[in-house]
Design a protein around this motif. Sequence first.
Motif, short mmCIF file in Angstrom:
data_model
loop_
_atom_site.label_atom_id
_atom_site.label_comp_id
_atom_site.label_asym_id
_atom_site.label_seq_id
_atom_site.Cartn_x
_atom_site.Cartn_y
_atom_site.Cartn_z
N GLU A 1 -12.25 1.09 -0.54
CA GLU A 1 -12.52 -0.16 0.17
C GLU A 1 -13.37 0.12 1.41
O GLU A 1 -12.85 0.47 2.47
CB GLU A 1 -11.21 -0.85 0.56
N LEU B 1 -5.15 4.36 8.87
CA LEU B 1 -6.35 5.17 8.63
C LEU B 1 -6.33 6.44 9.48
O LEU B 1 -6.65 7.53 8.99
CB LEU B 1 -7.59 4.35 8.93
N TRP C 1 -2.78 6.10 -6.98
CA TRP C 1 -3.95 5.41 -6.42
C TRP C 1 -4.27 4.15 -7.23
O TRP C 1 -4.65 3.12 -6.66
CB TRP C 1 -5.15 6.34 -6.40
N LEU D 1 -12.67 -0.90 5.15
CA LEU D 1 -11.79 -0.11 6.00
C LEU D 1 -12.59 0.90 6.82
O LEU D 1 -12.29 1.14 7.98
CB LEU D 1 -10.74 0.60 5.15
N LEU E 1 -7.49 12.09 2.18
CA LEU E 1 -6.82 10.80 2.08
C LEU E 1 -7.67 9.68 2.67
O LEU E 1 -7.89 8.63 2.03
CB LEU E 1 -5.46 10.84 2.79
N TYR E 2 -8.12 9.87 3.91
CA TYR E 2 -8.93 8.84 4.56
C TYR E 2 -10.21 8.59 3.76
O TYR E 2 -10.59 7.43 3.53
CB TYR E 2 -9.28 9.27 5.99
N CYS F 1 -3.74 8.92 8.15
CA CYS F 1 -4.20 9.59 6.93
C CYS F 1 -5.34 10.57 7.22
O CYS F 1 -5.45 11.61 6.59
CB CYS F 1 -4.62 8.56 5.89
N LEU G 1 1.62 4.60 -2.69
CA LEU G 1 1.00 5.84 -2.20
C LEU G 1 1.99 6.83 -1.57
O LEU G 1 1.60 7.92 -1.19
CB LEU G 1 -0.09 5.51 -1.19
N ARG H 1 -10.86 8.95 0.63
CA ARG H 1 -10.63 8.21 -0.61
C ARG H 1 -10.35 6.74 -0.32
O ARG H 1 -10.79 5.86 -1.06
CB ARG H 1 -9.48 8.83 -1.40
N MET H 2 -9.62 6.47 0.75
CA MET H 2 -9.32 5.09 1.11
C MET H 2 -10.57 4.28 1.39
O MET H 2 -10.74 3.17 0.89
CB MET H 2 -8.39 5.06 2.33
N LEU I 1 0.82 -1.21 0.00
CA LEU I 1 0.00 0.00 0.00
C LEU I 1 0.86 1.26 0.00
O LEU I 1 0.64 2.17 -0.79
CB LEU I 1 -0.92 0.02 1.23
N PHE J 1 -5.62 -2.44 -1.83
CA PHE J 1 -6.93 -2.20 -1.22
C PHE J 1 -7.84 -3.42 -1.38
O PHE J 1 -8.55 -3.80 -0.45
CB PHE J 1 -7.59 -0.97 -1.86
#
Length: 219
Positions: free
Chosen positions: A201, A183, A145, A204, A193-194, A186, A99, A196-197, A95, A152
């Motif tokens: 997924e 998490l 990404w 998460l 950032l968080y 970010c 990133l 988008r993560m 990951l 992810f």
Amino acid sequence: MNGQHVARLALNYKNIPYNTQWLEYPEIDPHLKSLGIPPNPDGTPYTVPAVRFPDGTHVMDSINVAHELEKRYPTPSLHLDSPLLKKITEWMPTLFQPLAPVVMPKIPRNLLNPDSVTYFEETRSKRFGMPLDQFERDHGGDEAWEKAAPAFKEVGELLKAHGGPFLMGVTVSYADFVLLAVLQFCKRIGQGLYERMVEIEPALGKLYEASAKWLGKDT
């Protein structure tokens, strides 16, 4: 910087009271050395987190802290023997490598105090072979990404394998805290950032929401 979040989550989970002494990057080596802590045999000599226990024992590095916590405060268990911890530890670079050009340049801009900015930018620019701004321009953005997409997908499958929201299903473990630290880190950096993560997924996001009570004390 993720390591301090992992250690904090473990302390919060075990409901162990603690105080935090914050250090700027240039202060880490001289401060920990002054406490008589032996340097790491490999890699960076001194790292954070470092924990001083009530008997005066010092332990450095988040996984070493976790083992010491488990020995001194065995319940609730961190399940350090879970094979999922090894899987997550091996997964992390898949990951963070793609990133890195997205995340790293934002750290000095959004998180660090002036005393740490110069140190961070100089050491990370040396690591990546170029200034962080250039690293971001040349290797960041949507391309980064997209490269991280398989990571992810893999972690989502791991989180859903036992029904979630945790890697072991309804049982939380240290492996979850490793993910949560990413998490939370970010989320503190900001700039979406968080968000988008967890959009990529959703498992998460479910993990994060299920862990709110251990994320409460974050300073």
